[in-house]
Design an enzyme around this catalytic site. Structure first.
Site: not given
Length: 472
Positions: A70, A133
């Site tokens: 992605h 993240y």
């Protein structure tokens, strides 16, 4: 096993901007500790100051869980909290590295910075693996997301666990292949004031760049209360503000004073806020009028400002605001010449019409041609020069306005002795309208911009070409 005690350091990869990072992990019989994100240390070590706004955690129950590929419209800092993962990244950005692949194993002592437009994927190598993240934008349904098939053999990612044996989502099994993807374009550069003298020069300087957008005052009103939502600012990388109120005499009137402060300060403050919020580089054009002209040497970028009139005051205020933007360039210039009405064209016209002008001879500086100014802006941006303030004028000897008029008369084949040289006080002695005070010394030191590899054009060379091009 996680390696303890590594020094904080980056390792570049085959994909520009994608860097692997060794992290110091401190462990003992109880477990371990690490600074997952430490802005000051990491920025000092070379990590982009990407201003994260959100922290996410992905937990993966089984070994072989595979996610991606992605590419999202934001930057990511990814660090493993527990377990190990095999990371794979594919450059999906337009350019020579489109399709480039990088892979690495990550554990708590190794992190990765993933720039916008690089597709990222992970395969867990242990059960109960979790990674965190940080991202520098919030999810938006209006944003563009790009997905690549995990099994695309043209990318040929060497998955440790074959995809046939891995845990995948149904969507990840059916994403397009690389050959079917449109490369992700770079973030947009927006040039404001696109119909002005500098705007026209910037149109020429960026004619080869499809990612550059031009807007005039009818398309973006810098003073509108909805400027924050006038564009999807997350998609912009750079704003070049070529819009300004430059009527220095009119600025001394009540109406002009309001217009000058509105355009040169209030609008600049709005742009600075947008640039800071969205991590945009802001390019701002300043003026020699921020100085009083009393210096006996050319002005340097770090000289204190001391404007004499309203216009100079608004430009000085705008400069101070722009310095608060983390990514900014201020180009301080003087005596700008470009398309449209200007001093050089006026002198050429007077010479041809047989009119003998009176020109001031006690203001000194150098001309700046908009072509040179546009070229300097692109140089600073393309070369990622250090942010800050740069002086920019043409090179060559410092002259007066009367000297320039004399040169124009000579270049057009007319007698330069037709020019009468006077002082500024004499020139405006019988003025019936407001007159802004002019700095007698407008010369600017060019050492700083030359130190970053930009050489301004010589004034007389450019002036000669300009006069010849302007003549019918």
């Amino acid at each position: 096993m996680t390696e303890y005690g590594k020094p904080l350091q980056p390792t570049p990869t085959a994909i520009p901007g994608l860097t692997l990072w060794d992290l110091p992990v401190h462990g003992d019989n109880r477990g371990w500790f690490k600074e997952n994100w430490q802005r000051d240390k990491m920025v000092a070590a070379g990590l982009p100051d990407f201003a994260p706004v959100q922290n996410n955690i992905s937990f993966n129950d089984a070994e072989g869980t595979t996610r991606g590929i992605h590419a999202e419209p934001w930057d990511k800092w990814i660090s493993v909290a527990s377990g190990r993962v095999f990371g794979a990244w594919v450059d999906l950005r337009a350019g020579p590295t489109f399709g480039a692949v990088a892979t690495a194993e990550l554990d708590p002592s190794r992190a990765v910075f993933v720039p916008r437009g690089v597709g990222n994927a992970f395969q867990t190598l242990e059960p109960h693996t979790a990674y965190a993240y940080l991202v520098n934008d919030h999810y938006s349904p209006d944003a563009t997301y790009t997905f690549l098939n995990l099994a695309d053999d043209t990318v040929a990612i060497p998955w440790p666990i074959p995809l046939a044996d891995a845990e995948l989502s149904a969507k990840d099994r059916h994403h397009p292949r690389l050959a079917d993807l449109t490369p992700i374009p770079p973030r947009t550069t927006l040039i404001l004031g696109a119909n002005g003298q500098l705007g026209h020069a910037l149109r020429e300087a960026y004619a080869d760049q499809p990612s550059v957008e031009f807007a005039d005052r009818t398309q973006i009103d810098l003073c509108a209360p909805d400027l924050d939502t006038a564009r999807r600012w997350q998609d912009y990388d750079t704003i070049v503000n070529a819009a300004a109120f430059t009527a220095v005499d009119a600025a001394e009137t009540p109406t002009g004073r309001t217009a000058a402060w509105t355009t040169n300060v209030t609008a600049v403050a709005a742009l600075a806020r947008i640039a800071t919020t969205h991590g945009i580089t802001l390019v701002h054009v300043s003026s020699d009028y921020v100085f009083d002209g009393a210096s006996e040497r050319p002005y340097r970028e770090d000289d204190p400002v001391s404007p004499l009139g309203v216009y100079g005051q608004t430009k000085a205020a705008g400069d101070l605001i722009v310095t608060t933007v983390p990514r900014h360039y201020i180009l301080r210039t003087s005596w700008v010449i470009g398309d449209g009405t200007n001093f050089v064209r006026t002198m050429a016209s007077l010479a041809q019409r047989g009119i003998n002008p009176t020109v001031v001879d006690d203001q000194h500086g150098r001309l700046t041609f908009t072509t040179d100014l546009a070229r300097a802006i692109r140089h600073l941006l393309d070369h990622h020069s250090p942010y800050g303030t740069y002086n920019l004028t043409g090179t060559g000897p410092v002259t007066s306005w009367a000297d320039i008029a004399t040169r124009v008369f000579t270049l057009t084949g007319h007698d330069p002795h037709r020019i009468t040289k006077v002082t500024t006080a004499q020139y405006f002695a019988n003025a019936t309208h407001a007159i802004a005070p002019r700095p007698p010394n407008s010369s600017l030191d060019l050492a700083k911009i030359e130190s970053v590899g930009f050489t301004p054009d010589h004034v007389d060379v450019t002036l000669t070409a300009y006069v010849k091009a302007a003549l019918p």
